[in-house]
Design a protein around this motif. Structure first.
Motif, mmCIF file in Angstrom:
data_model
loop_
_atom_site.group_PDB
_atom_site.id
_atom_site.type_symbol
_atom_site.label_atom_id
_atom_site.label_comp_id
_atom_site.label_asym_id
_atom_site.label_seq_id
_atom_site.Cartn_x
_atom_site.Cartn_y
_atom_site.Cartn_z
ATOM 1 N N PHE A 171 50.488 -12.614 -16.940
ATOM 2 C CA PHE A 171 51.570 -13.036 -17.831
ATOM 3 C C PHE A 171 52.667 -13.763 -17.054
ATOM 4 N N ALA A 172 53.049 -13.225 -15.888
ATOM 5 C CA ALA A 172 54.084 -13.875 -15.088
ATOM 6 C C ALA A 172 53.642 -15.263 -14.641
ATOM 7 N N THR A 173 52.366 -15.402 -14.305
ATOM 8 C CA THR A 173 51.838 -16.697 -13.894
ATOM 9 C C THR A 173 51.870 -17.688 -15.048
ATOM 10 N N ALA A 174 51.428 -17.254 -16.225
ATOM 11 C CA ALA A 174 51.449 -18.132 -17.394
ATOM 12 C C ALA A 174 52.877 -18.533 -17.758
ATOM 13 N N THR A 218 47.791 -5.572 -24.445
ATOM 14 C CA THR A 218 48.634 -6.753 -24.259
ATOM 15 C C THR A 218 49.957 -6.699 -25.001
ATOM 16 N N SER A 219 50.136 -5.768 -25.937
ATOM 17 C CA SER A 219 51.311 -5.795 -26.815
ATOM 18 C C SER A 219 52.617 -5.729 -26.041
ATOM 19 N N ALA A 220 52.729 -4.816 -25.083
ATOM 20 C CA ALA A 220 53.976 -4.681 -24.330
ATOM 21 C C ALA A 220 54.275 -5.926 -23.512
ATOM 22 N N HIS A 221 53.251 -6.518 -22.921
ATOM 23 C CA HIS A 221 53.450 -7.706 -22.097
ATOM 24 C C HIS A 221 53.842 -8.910 -22.959
ATOM 25 N N GLN A 222 53.285 -8.989 -24.168
ATOM 26 C CA GLN A 222 53.676 -10.077 -25.059
ATOM 27 C C GLN A 222 55.141 -9.943 -25.464
ATOM 28 N N VAL A 230 48.818 -16.392 -26.245
ATOM 29 C CA VAL A 230 47.769 -15.476 -25.801
ATOM 30 C C VAL A 230 46.543 -15.597 -26.690
ATOM 31 N N GLU A 231 45.391 -15.670 -26.063
ATOM 32 C CA GLU A 231 44.115 -15.659 -26.784
ATOM 33 C C GLU A 231 43.284 -14.512 -26.227
ATOM 34 N N ARG A 232 42.947 -13.547 -27.084
ATOM 35 C CA ARG A 232 42.173 -12.377 -26.642
ATOM 36 C C ARG A 232 40.696 -12.613 -26.921
ATOM 37 N N GLU A 233 39.850 -12.314 -25.911
ATOM 38 C CA GLU A 233 38.421 -12.612 -26.008
ATOM 39 C C GLU A 233 37.585 -11.401 -25.600
#
Length: 288
Positions: A171-174, A218-222, A230-233
């Protein structure tokens, strides 16, 4: 020095692979607002006298600083040339670094090898993230000041607490790359669903459970990075093939490495080993 200004370490040895890694490290240091430390480890096994080795190291580091300046004139990197085994020196320096960036192979590597032993050992043992820059898709004539158009950040995650470090880094990188999309890949099987206490015989239910697991992870990081797309796969089967394929068009592929198995050579899982070995673009290995 605080954790917010620990340097990005670029490992150089004069090979084309390490110069590509230097370019990548320079840009990443600028994106994150971090200092850059360029390191050339003078191998203990090389049979040259001290004065010659030092002179060659100084020349290589000076050239590396000039190359970095073509990308980021205001960065002002520092340099270091320890006498040691390369992976041992980098692992030691990594204790006080934000990340280590290496090329996929060094001067001593065989062309048939997809990743060199020093890069693999560093990624397996360092206590900070290690980025291995594969240059399979890079035009050798590309000028050092230019960059590709790849923007996706791809992260491979497991359905447990080990994913937290991977997600934080991804997340930090994105977030540091305007317009970047974060693709989060999670491989699941009916067996892994059973081990997690989920559906055992119903494939559709297991797929739904994998979707929910990814959403929870991913919820907390979003919430921390609301501007990151974000795209979850969830992937039925091993995530390794998906991660390797995605790496061809990713700015960075992020995978985890469990702590504790370094002394036995067990730092990398099969998925991580496959990804770092066969990836077509840069791979970040994050200790979990």
């Amino acid at each position: 020095m605080t954790t917010n200004d620990l340097p990005v370490i670029a490992a150089v040895d004069g090979s084309t692979h390490s110069l590509r890694a230097l370019d990548w490290a320079t840009r990443e240091a600028v994106r994150r607002g971090l200092p850059l430390l360029i390191v050339h480890v003078r191998p203990l096994t090389r049979q040259v006298d001290e004065a010659t080795g030092r002179r060659e190291a100084d020349e290589l580091l000076a050239e590396s600083v000039r190359r970095s300046a073509l990308i980021a004139p205001d960065l002002r990197p520092s340099t270091l040339a320890p006498l040691d085994f390369p992976s041992a020196a980098l692992v030691s320096l990594g204790r006080d670094a934000s990340m280590i960036v290496t090329g996929s192979r060094g001067l001593g590597g065989f062309r048939s090898l997809m990743i060199g032993s020093n890069s693999l050992a560093t990624a397996s043992m360092a206590t900070c993230p290690v980025v291995v820059v594969h240059d399979s898709r890079t035009d050798e004539s590309e000028e050092p000041g230019t960059a590709g158009d790849f923007t996706d950040i791809v992260a491979g995650v497991a359905a447990d607490e080990s994913s937290e470090a991977v997600l934080r880094f991804a997340f930090a990188t994105a977030a540091s790359r305007p317009g970047a999309r974060l693709r989060i890949v999670h491989g699941w099987t009916m067996f892994s669903s059973m081990l997690a206490g989920g559906p055992v015989l119903d494939r559709q239910a297991a797929a739904g459970a994998a979707e929910r697991t990814l959403a929870e992870l991913t919820s907390a990081h979003q919430g921390t990075y609301p501007g990151v797309e974000v795209e979850r796969e969830p992937v039925n089967g091993s995530a390794a093939r998906t991660l390797v394929t995605a790496s061809a068009t990713a700015a960075l592929t992020v995978i985890g490495r469990r702590r504790g198995g370094e002394s036995l050579g067990l730092g990398l899982s099969p998925v991580a080993q496959t990804t770092i070995t066969h990836a077509l673009g840069p791979v970040a290995v994050v200790p979990c």
